[in-house]
Design a protein around this motif. Structure first.
Motif, PDB file in Angstrom:
ATOM      1  N   ALA A 119       0.966  -1.291   0.225  1.00  0.00           N
ATOM      2  CA  ALA A 119      -0.141  -0.126  -0.089  1.00  0.00           C
ATOM      3  C   ALA A 119       0.832   1.238  -0.121  1.00  0.00           C
ATOM      4  CB  ALA A 119      -0.959  -0.052   1.386  1.00  0.00           C
ATOM      5  N   ILE A 120       1.893   1.112   0.710  1.00  0.00           N
ATOM      6  CA  ILE A 120       2.919   2.571   0.598  1.00  0.00           C
ATOM      7  C   ILE A 120       3.689   2.500  -0.516  1.00  0.00           C
ATOM      8  CG2 ILE A 120       5.048   3.277   1.581  1.00  0.00           C
ATOM      9  CD1 ILE A 120       4.294   1.674   4.383  1.00  0.00           C
ATOM     10  N   ALA A 121       4.028   1.528  -1.192  1.00  0.00           N
ATOM     11  CA  ALA A 121       4.709   1.650  -2.468  1.00  0.00           C
ATOM     12  C   ALA A 121       3.634   2.183  -3.439  1.00  0.00           C
ATOM     13  CB  ALA A 121       5.094   0.353  -2.863  1.00  0.00           C
ATOM     14  N   LEU A 122       2.373   1.849  -3.562  1.00  0.00           N
ATOM     15  CA  LEU A 122       1.282   2.108  -4.447  1.00  0.00           C
ATOM     16  C   LEU A 122       1.036   3.878  -4.160  1.00  0.00           C
ATOM     17  CD1 LEU A 122      -0.613   1.470  -6.479  1.00  0.00           C
ATOM     18  CD2 LEU A 122      -2.395   1.017  -4.664  1.00  0.00           C
ATOM     19  N   ALA A 123       1.226   4.176  -2.832  1.00  0.00           N
ATOM     20  CA  ALA A 123       0.711   5.651  -2.510  1.00  0.00           C
ATOM     21  C   ALA A 123       1.917   6.409  -2.956  1.00  0.00           C
ATOM     22  CB  ALA A 123       0.376   5.710  -0.905  1.00  0.00           C
ATOM     23  N   ASP A 124       3.060   5.977  -2.818  1.00  0.00           N
ATOM     24  CA  ASP A 124       4.579   6.910  -3.055  1.00  0.00           C
ATOM     25  C   ASP A 124       4.475   7.093  -4.497  1.00  0.00           C
ATOM     26  OD1 ASP A 124       5.210   6.674  -0.381  1.00  0.00           O
ATOM     27  OD2 ASP A 124       6.740   4.905  -0.767  1.00  0.00           O
ATOM     28  N   THR A 125       3.841   6.220  -5.205  1.00  0.00           N
ATOM     29  CA  THR A 125       3.861   6.583  -6.956  1.00  0.00           C
ATOM     30  C   THR A 125       2.573   6.680  -7.468  1.00  0.00           C
ATOM     31  OG1 THR A 125       3.338   3.966  -7.008  1.00  0.00           O
ATOM     32  CG2 THR A 125       5.650   4.484  -7.045  1.00  0.00           C
ATOM     33  N   LEU A 139      -2.258   8.777  -2.493  1.00  0.00           N
ATOM     34  CA  LEU A 139      -3.152   8.220  -1.544  1.00  0.00           C
ATOM     35  C   LEU A 139      -4.650   7.670  -2.020  1.00  0.00           C
ATOM     36  CD1 LEU A 139      -2.950   7.144   1.352  1.00  0.00           C
ATOM     37  CD2 LEU A 139      -3.989   9.303   2.029  1.00  0.00           C
ATOM     38  N   ALA A 140      -5.036   8.346  -3.164  1.00  0.00           N
ATOM     39  CA  ALA A 140      -6.286   8.060  -3.544  1.00  0.00           C
ATOM     40  C   ALA A 140      -6.289   7.034  -4.515  1.00  0.00           C
ATOM     41  CB  ALA A 140      -6.859   9.366  -4.595  1.00  0.00           C
ATOM     42  N   ALA A 141      -5.087   6.419  -4.852  1.00  0.00           N
ATOM     43  CA  ALA A 141      -4.968   5.068  -5.649  1.00  0.00           C
ATOM     44  C   ALA A 141      -4.939   3.988  -4.569  1.00  0.00           C
ATOM     45  CB  ALA A 141      -3.424   5.253  -6.388  1.00  0.00           C
ATOM     46  N   ARG A 196       9.707  11.808   1.163  1.00  0.00           N
ATOM     47  CA  ARG A 196       9.870  10.326   0.431  1.00  0.00           C
ATOM     48  C   ARG A 196       8.503   9.813   0.423  1.00  0.00           C
ATOM     49  NH1 ARG A 196      12.754   7.458   4.804  1.00  0.00           N
ATOM     50  NH2 ARG A 196      14.669   8.760   3.953  1.00  0.00           N
ATOM     51  N   HIS A 197       7.581  10.057   1.302  1.00  0.00           N
ATOM     52  CA  HIS A 197       5.956   9.594   0.956  1.00  0.00           C
ATOM     53  C   HIS A 197       5.269  10.794   1.067  1.00  0.00           C
ATOM     54  CE1 HIS A 197       7.612   5.729   2.148  1.00  0.00           C
ATOM     55  NE2 HIS A 197       8.511   6.470   3.385  1.00  0.00           N
ATOM     56  N   PRO A 198       5.151  11.287  -0.259  1.00  0.00           N
ATOM     57  CA  PRO A 198       4.371  12.832  -0.313  1.00  0.00           C
ATOM     58  C   PRO A 198       2.687  12.583   0.055  1.00  0.00           C
ATOM     59  CG  PRO A 198       5.523  12.124  -2.477  1.00  0.00           C
ATOM     60  CD  PRO A 198       5.704  11.035  -1.593  1.00  0.00           C
ATOM     61  N   TRP A 199       2.400  11.311   0.173  1.00  0.00           N
ATOM     62  CA  TRP A 199       1.147  11.456   0.804  1.00  0.00           C
ATOM     63  C   TRP A 199       0.901  11.513   2.176  1.00  0.00           C
ATOM     64  CZ3 TRP A 199       0.972   7.443   4.403  1.00  0.00           C
ATOM     65  CH2 TRP A 199       1.901   6.406   4.350  1.00  0.00           C
ATOM     66  N   LEU A 200       2.081  11.350   2.816  1.00  0.00           N
ATOM     67  CA  LEU A 200       1.923  11.435   4.450  1.00  0.00           C
ATOM     68  C   LEU A 200       1.503  12.840   4.835  1.00  0.00           C
ATOM     69  CD1 LEU A 200       2.602   9.726   6.964  1.00  0.00           C
ATOM     70  CD2 LEU A 200       5.116  10.535   6.932  1.00  0.00           C
TER      71      LEU A 200
END
Length: 245
Positions: free
Chosen positions: A42-48, A51-53, A119-123
């Protein structure tokens, strides 16, 4: 369909159930996946993709599982978000104990927060929806409170100071990322627009209607690199949070 009731979406996350109770082993064959693996996907998906994805269907596809099977590991998307936030909170390189120089330690802690959030722009956005603190977040909080112990603030004020500092970092990183996205979207023309904005401000300031703005623009420019700006604002933030003690 997601489960409904006390464990369903919108019902909130029970911190005791999430953090105090270990994953229960299921009868029969060993589980094909783990909560940690699901969280990592889930983190890898959100990173790329943002978060909506992060949907249960998309995460299931990443780990090669059926969507419904994920609910036996993670009952709701809210729960998954809590797990994601706590896992990336574990990226803090926390010393065994503060150095004794509380200002330097606090600056270093905030710098690490910024690094993790970039590193995790969704955070930064996800933190506003966080409902509980997991073990990694608690470890970071405990360290920050220990850093602030010599300042002379009461314990509740230290907790508030930590919250304000984290809010500042999250807000500033959100601004940084938004500016970078705007520049990327604008391409080469974005640099020309920035120059045009600067000329415009200087022209209106020269008219005399905005004397304070004119005074600010008359001072030689400071380093505008993102890291330099963050450090200046961070120092002012720390000064303000600890003023009067």
């Amino acid at each position: 369909m997601p489960r409904t009731g006390s464990a369903g979406r919108g019902a909130g996350v029970d911190p005791e159930r999430l953090w105090s109770q270990a994953e229960r082993p299921r009868r029969g064959r060993p589980p094909a996946h783990s909560r940690a693996a699901i969280t990592t996907a889930a983190i890898a998906l959100a990173d790329t993709e943002g978060l909506a994805a992060v949907t249960m269907r998309a995460v299931a596809a990443r780990i090669g599982a059926g969507t419904m099977s994920l609910y036996s590991y993670v009952p709701t998307k809210e729960t998954l978000l809590e797990l994601m936030i706590d896992q990336v909170s574990g990226e803090h390189a926390l010393p065994a104990a503060p150095s004794g120089n509380w200002r330097a330690d606090l600056r270093q802690f905030a710098q690490e927060q910024r690094t993790i959030m970039r590193r995790h722009p969704w955070l930064p956005g996800a933190l506003s929806a966080r409902q509980t603190l997991g073990p990694n977040a608690l470890a970071a909080l405990e360290y920050a409170l220990a850093v602030l112990a010599p300042v002379g603030l009461e314990a509740p004020a230290r907790l508030e100071t930590f919250s304000l500092l984290t809010g500042f970092v999250a807000s500033h990183v959100s601004y940084e990322l938004a500016q970078e996205r705007a520049v990327e979207a604008g391409g080469p023309a974005s640099g020309e627009l920035l120059d045009a904005q600067d000329r415009y401000l200087r022209s209106v300031a020269a008219e005399g209607r905005y004397p304070h703005l004119a005074q600010a623009l008359a001072v030689p420019g400071q380093d505008s690199a993102p890291q330099a700006v963050f450090e200046r604002l961070l120092d002012r933030m720390i000064d303000g949070l600890t003023a009067g003690v």
